[in-house]
Design a protein around this motif. Structure first.
Motif, PDB file in Angstrom:
ATOM      1  N   ARG A  31       0.933  -1.325   0.067  1.00 20.61           N
ATOM      2  CA  ARG A  31      -0.094   0.054   0.071  1.00 20.61           C
ATOM      3  C   ARG A  31       0.805   1.084   0.048  1.00 20.61           C
ATOM      4  O   ARG A  31       1.777   1.478   0.943  1.00 20.61           O
ATOM      5  CB  ARG A  31      -0.920   0.176   1.275  1.00 20.61           C
ATOM      6  CG  ARG A  31      -1.742  -1.096   1.345  1.00 20.61           C
ATOM      7  CD  ARG A  31      -2.339  -1.427   2.661  1.00 20.61           C
ATOM      8  NE  ARG A  31      -2.878  -0.233   3.399  1.00 20.61           N
ATOM      9  CZ  ARG A  31      -4.084   0.248   3.444  1.00 20.61           C
ATOM     10  NH1 ARG A  31      -4.988  -0.920   3.024  1.00 20.61           N
ATOM     11  NH2 ARG A  31      -4.449   1.227   3.895  1.00 20.61           N
ATOM     12  N   VAL A  32       0.663   2.112  -0.959  1.00 20.63           N
ATOM     13  CA  VAL A  32       1.408   3.209  -1.026  1.00 20.63           C
ATOM     14  C   VAL A  32       0.557   4.504  -0.859  1.00 20.63           C
ATOM     15  O   VAL A  32      -0.543   4.437  -1.174  1.00 20.63           O
ATOM     16  CB  VAL A  32       2.423   3.404  -2.104  1.00 20.63           C
ATOM     17  CG1 VAL A  32       3.192   2.258  -2.407  1.00 20.63           C
ATOM     18  CG2 VAL A  32       1.230   3.437  -3.631  1.00 20.63           C
ATOM     19  N   SER A  33       1.142   5.688  -0.542  1.00 21.57           N
ATOM     20  CA  SER A  33       0.330   6.960  -0.253  1.00 21.57           C
ATOM     21  C   SER A  33      -0.311   7.319  -1.515  1.00 21.57           C
ATOM     22  O   SER A  33       0.678   7.227  -2.472  1.00 21.57           O
ATOM     23  CB  SER A  33       1.178   7.920   0.529  1.00 21.57           C
ATOM     24  OG  SER A  33       2.482   7.998  -0.434  1.00 21.57           O
ATOM     25  N   ALA A  34      -1.552   7.772  -1.537  1.00 16.75           N
ATOM     26  CA  ALA A  34      -1.803   8.664  -2.625  1.00 16.75           C
ATOM     27  C   ALA A  34      -1.790  10.062  -2.683  1.00 16.75           C
ATOM     28  O   ALA A  34      -2.409  10.659  -1.640  1.00 16.75           O
ATOM     29  CB  ALA A  34      -3.448   8.219  -2.774  1.00 16.75           C
ATOM     30  N   PHE A  35      -1.596  10.656  -3.604  1.00 17.13           N
ATOM     31  CA  PHE A  35      -1.416  11.993  -3.985  1.00 17.13           C
ATOM     32  C   PHE A  35      -2.662  12.595  -4.333  1.00 17.13           C
ATOM     33  O   PHE A  35      -3.080  12.701  -5.568  1.00 17.13           O
ATOM     34  CB  PHE A  35      -0.115  12.417  -4.755  1.00 17.13           C
ATOM     35  CG  PHE A  35       1.015  11.939  -4.482  1.00 17.13           C
ATOM     36  CD1 PHE A  35       1.375  11.775  -3.183  1.00 17.13           C
ATOM     37  CD2 PHE A  35       1.935  11.383  -5.209  1.00 17.13           C
ATOM     38  CE1 PHE A  35       2.452  11.414  -2.642  1.00 17.13           C
ATOM     39  CE2 PHE A  35       3.243  10.885  -4.730  1.00 17.13           C
ATOM     40  CZ  PHE A  35       3.633  11.026  -3.392  1.00 17.13           C
ATOM     41  N   ILE A  36      -3.663  12.899  -3.316  1.00 16.04           N
ATOM     42  CA  ILE A  36      -4.861  13.539  -3.723  1.00 16.04           C
ATOM     43  C   ILE A  36      -4.957  14.822  -3.196  1.00 16.04           C
ATOM     44  O   ILE A  36      -4.759  15.073  -1.729  1.00 16.04           O
ATOM     45  CB  ILE A  36      -6.029  12.473  -3.460  1.00 16.04           C
ATOM     46  CG1 ILE A  36      -5.776  11.480  -3.957  1.00 16.04           C
ATOM     47  CG2 ILE A  36      -7.196  13.186  -3.749  1.00 16.04           C
ATOM     48  CD1 ILE A  36      -6.555  10.276  -3.509  1.00 16.04           C
ATOM     49  N   GLY A  37      -5.309  15.936  -3.830  1.00 11.67           N
ATOM     50  CA  GLY A  37      -5.453  17.139  -3.018  1.00 11.67           C
ATOM     51  C   GLY A  37      -4.533  17.985  -2.905  1.00 11.67           C
ATOM     52  O   GLY A  37      -3.211  17.689  -3.304  1.00 11.67           O
ATOM     53  N   SER A  38      -4.713  18.917  -2.154  1.00  8.33           N
ATOM     54  CA  SER A  38      -3.443  19.958  -2.085  1.00  8.33           C
ATOM     55  C   SER A  38      -2.805  20.035  -0.800  1.00  8.33           C
ATOM     56  O   SER A  38      -1.714  20.629  -0.476  1.00  8.33           O
ATOM     57  CB  SER A  38      -3.866  21.605  -2.455  1.00  8.33           C
ATOM     58  OG  SER A  38      -5.055  21.913  -1.718  1.00  8.33           O
ATOM     59  N   ASN A  39      -3.584  19.120   0.005  1.00  7.04           N
ATOM     60  CA  ASN A  39      -2.902  19.248   1.414  1.00  7.04           C
ATOM     61  C   ASN A  39      -1.844  17.926   1.985  1.00  7.04           C
ATOM     62  O   ASN A  39      -1.357  18.128   2.681  1.00  7.04           O
ATOM     63  CB  ASN A  39      -3.956  18.766   2.390  1.00  7.04           C
ATOM     64  CG  ASN A  39      -4.986  19.913   2.441  1.00  7.04           C
ATOM     65  OD1 ASN A  39      -4.513  21.371   2.400  1.00  7.04           O
ATOM     66  ND2 ASN A  39      -6.316  19.755   2.813  1.00  7.04           N
TER      67      ASN A  39
END
Length: 224
Positions: A31-39
């Protein structure tokens, strides 16, 4: 001898599948982090595996930490651990059995029938290994996709599919193909042996051998 490359190809694919299964079990990129949104900080990447989680930041080395508590792990992670460990053990046993079934080795003496059955057993175990790999990989992928599209899950907790999952799918496919080749080798050898040796009680007449024909003559009986 014509079926010997089939056995070699099955064992080689089984070996590749075993290495892929071991790598899937060890790698932390499930499981890898998802780059969603600006935060989300794009310079930080989080990896979560079966045994450890890792954080990689910009200009900082990769930092990994093993899970401290075994009982605090989610049930899905514990089940995935168990299934992948069983898969690694099964693939190793299948490979050893397949090597013992090779014609060049004298593990079973000169009993060719036992070697054919060993190869068939190795193929079945490789297919079972593929199933044991496929279950936790698909299960984890389903959880990741479900949480990704779930609006109740916070953006920072959403994850994406990691490299280890794709490696697991590829390893399962290789194990299925290798096990199928070994089973095909076993079935072809059994059919060849069945046609080579006829059933007991059935004798095939030789074309050049003269047939012994016994003529039974009826003795004439005279009555007075």
């Amino acid at each position: 001898m014509a079926l010997y490359p089939l056995q070699i190809a099955g064992l080689v694919l089984g070996l590749i599948g075993m290495v892929g299964t071991l790598a899937t079990t060890i790698l932390p990129q499930w499981r890898v982090s998802a780059f969603i949104g600006s935060n989300i900080i794009v310079f930080e990447r989080i990896w979560e595996g079966l045994w450890m989680n890792c954080i990689r930041q910009a200009r900082v080395r990769l930092q990994c930490k093993f899970y401290s508590s075994l009982l605090a792990l989610p049930p899905a992670l514990e089940a995935a651990r168990a299934l992948m460990c069983v898969a690694v053990a099964l693939s190793l046993v299948a490979l050893l059995i397949g090597i013992c079934g090779m014609k060049q080795l004298q593990c079973t003496g000169s009993n060719d029938r036992a070697k054919v059955y060993l190869v068939g057993t190795s193929g079945i175990l490789f297919i079972l290994t593929g199933l044991f790999v496929l279950i936790p990989v698909c299960w984890t992928a389903n959880i990741i996709i479900r949480d990704f599209y779930n609006p109740a899950v916070h953006v920072g907790q959403k994850r994406e599919l990691g490299v280890a999952l794709f490696l697991g799918w590829a390893s399962a496919a290789v194990l299925f193909i290798g096990g199928g080749l070994l089973l095909g080798f076993c079935c072809c050898n059994r059919k060849k042996r069945r046609f080579r040796y006829p059933l007991p009680g059935y004798s095939v007449p030789h074309p050049n051998k003269p047939r012994n024909i016994t003529v039974v003559s009826k003795a004439s009986t005279s009555y007075v």
